[in-house]
Design an enzyme around this catalytic site. Structure first.
Site, PDB file in Angstrom:
ATOM      1  N   LYS A   1       0.854  -1.270  -0.158  1.00  0.00           N
ATOM      2  CA  LYS A   1       0.035  -0.399   0.125  1.00  0.00           C
ATOM      3  C   LYS A   1       1.107   1.443  -0.071  1.00  0.00           C
ATOM      4  CE  LYS A   1      -4.013  -2.083   1.411  1.00  0.00           C
ATOM      5  NZ  LYS A   1      -4.743  -2.864   2.597  1.00  0.00           N
TER       6      LYS A   1
ATOM      7  N   LYS B   1      -3.396 -10.492  -9.645  1.00  0.00           N
ATOM      8  CA  LYS B   1      -5.050 -10.649  -8.873  1.00  0.00           C
ATOM      9  C   LYS B   1      -6.324  -9.330  -9.113  1.00  0.00           C
ATOM     10  CE  LYS B   1      -5.944  -9.157  -4.354  1.00  0.00           C
ATOM     11  NZ  LYS B   1      -6.063  -8.955  -3.195  1.00  0.00           N
TER      12      LYS B   1
ATOM     13  N   LYS C   1      -9.495  -3.957  -6.139  1.00  0.00           N
ATOM     14  CA  LYS C   1     -10.225  -2.637  -6.234  1.00  0.00           C
ATOM     15  C   LYS C   1      -9.298  -1.485  -6.411  1.00  0.00           C
ATOM     16  CE  LYS C   1     -12.412  -3.915  -2.763  1.00  0.00           C
ATOM     17  NZ  LYS C   1     -13.155  -3.894  -0.917  1.00  0.00           N
TER      18      LYS C   1
END
Ligand code: ADP
Ligand code: TRP
Length: 324
Positions: free
Chosen positions: A110, A192, A195
């Site tokens: 992230k 993968k 979102k």
């Protein structure tokens, strides 16, 4: 067995969430005591618009109900309706070494995607451990990407037990439940489905959108007549999720023999996907028309979840010496 899992309300749910998690949630509710929740505290690490967070939270509950989660069987609650969660997260954080969190792949990912290095993001796995340990969960159905968080949960539980356990154990050690066939559902670009990669097909995308997105799934440039390898083709992997075993075996053969075009497979996949969620789409229309009923489900579940959580939190408080 007691089954527990959560999903973040960080946007509409996609077919990776469905095959990696929701489908197992629904199956496991029949023979187990099931607790499922919408992880809105976790979503605060990425959603910064209060109105949107409320909408997404409602939407995830409605999605779970539409797909067949039965509120009479499973306790379907919202994480922030159980404030005991954050108290336990603090108790756990006092026995969690920094190094365990520093090695977390999802945190590093992230940060690399450009999210600011905030404490909430860093401490995310501790909150997740609290979610799980607070309900004495035995089994946690998730996709492959959550495996490391489950390992940390077990490590934190063991450490707390070691430090404070004495005669009896404070926390029950949970096990992940990850299905090999759907551990990682690929997205439109072959990575993968997620979102955050913008490569999703949503469960409740309109049929026209599903058809359009299916056409965009990456494929190589092997000509129609040439043999193809189903094992390395994300389009085949997606098709396999929606196909019966016979359809899958037949498509496997057609790939290997040559003669099937990717365009045809994309068309078949889109129609299978639309048909698969047709009944749920109707259920969704009905649930969306009854916000009051959704609220009642949420409130009843919160009361039940809090009662369970209280018992475990008190056990932890007594063990470590806070409170009277
Ligand atoms: P996203 O990666 O889209 O943000 P979440 O992290 O909110 O999804 O995932 C919610 C649940 O769905 C988790 O149990 C996760 O493991 C599962 N999941 C998400 N994406 C996939 C995928 N592509 N394949 C399998 N499981 C997935
Ligand atoms: N971290 C999970 C995800 O991104 C969501 C989650 C939060 C969760 N708490 C949990 C999953 C507890 C299982 C158990 O998908």
């Amino acid at each position: 067995m007691r089954v527990l899992s959560g999903i973040q309300p960080s946007g509409p749910l996609h077919i990776g969430n469905y095959f990696g998690a929701l489908k197992q949630f629904i199956e496991l509710q029949h023979k187990n005591e099931a607790y499922y929740f919408v992880a809105d505290f976790h979503a605060l690490t990425s959603v910064r618009d209060p109105k949107l967070l409320r909408e997404y939270t409602h939407d995830v509950i409605v999605t779970m109900l539409s797909l067949g989660l039965d509120p009479d069987r499973a306790t379907l609650f919202v994480q922030s309706d159980v404030p005991e969660t954050t108290e336990l997260a603090w108790l756990l954080s006092t026995v969690t070494p920094m190094g365990w969190l520093e090695k977390c792949v999802s945190y590093k990912d992230k940060i690399q995607q450009g999210l600011p290095a905030e404490h909430g993001l860093f401490a995310y796995p501790v909150l997740q451990a609290a979610d799980i340990l607070l309900y004495d969960a035995d089994l946690v159905p998730v996709g492959q990407d959550q495996k490391q968080h489950l390992e940390i949960t077990r490590d934190v539980a063991e450490r707390f037990n070691r430090v404070y356990g004495g005669e009896s154990e404070v926390f029950r050690l949970p096990k992940p439940y990850i299905l090999e066939t759907s551990a990682v559902v690929p997205g439109l670009d072959g990575r993968k489905m997620s979102k955050s990669y913008g490569n999703t097909i949503e469960i409740f995308d309109e049929p026209a959108v599903i058809r359009k997105k299916a056409k965009k799934i990456v494929t190589d440039s092997t000509p129609v007549d040439a043999p193809k390898n189903p094992e390395t083709c994300p389009l085949f992997a997606m098709f396999a999720l929606f196909a019966t075993p016979e359809q899958r075996a037949q498509m496997d053969l057609r790939y290997r023999q040559g003669g099937v075009g990717y365009g045809e497979v994309k068309g078949l996949l889109a129609e299978a996907m639309i048909a698969h969620f047709e009944a749920a789409r109707e259920q969704r229309r009905q649930w969306l028309a009854q916000p009051q009923r959704v609220r009642e489900v949420r409130e009843a579940a919160a009361a039940k979840a809090r009662a369970t959580a209280r018992v475990v939190l008190d056990r932890a408080r007594v063990a470590c010496g806070v409170g009277s």
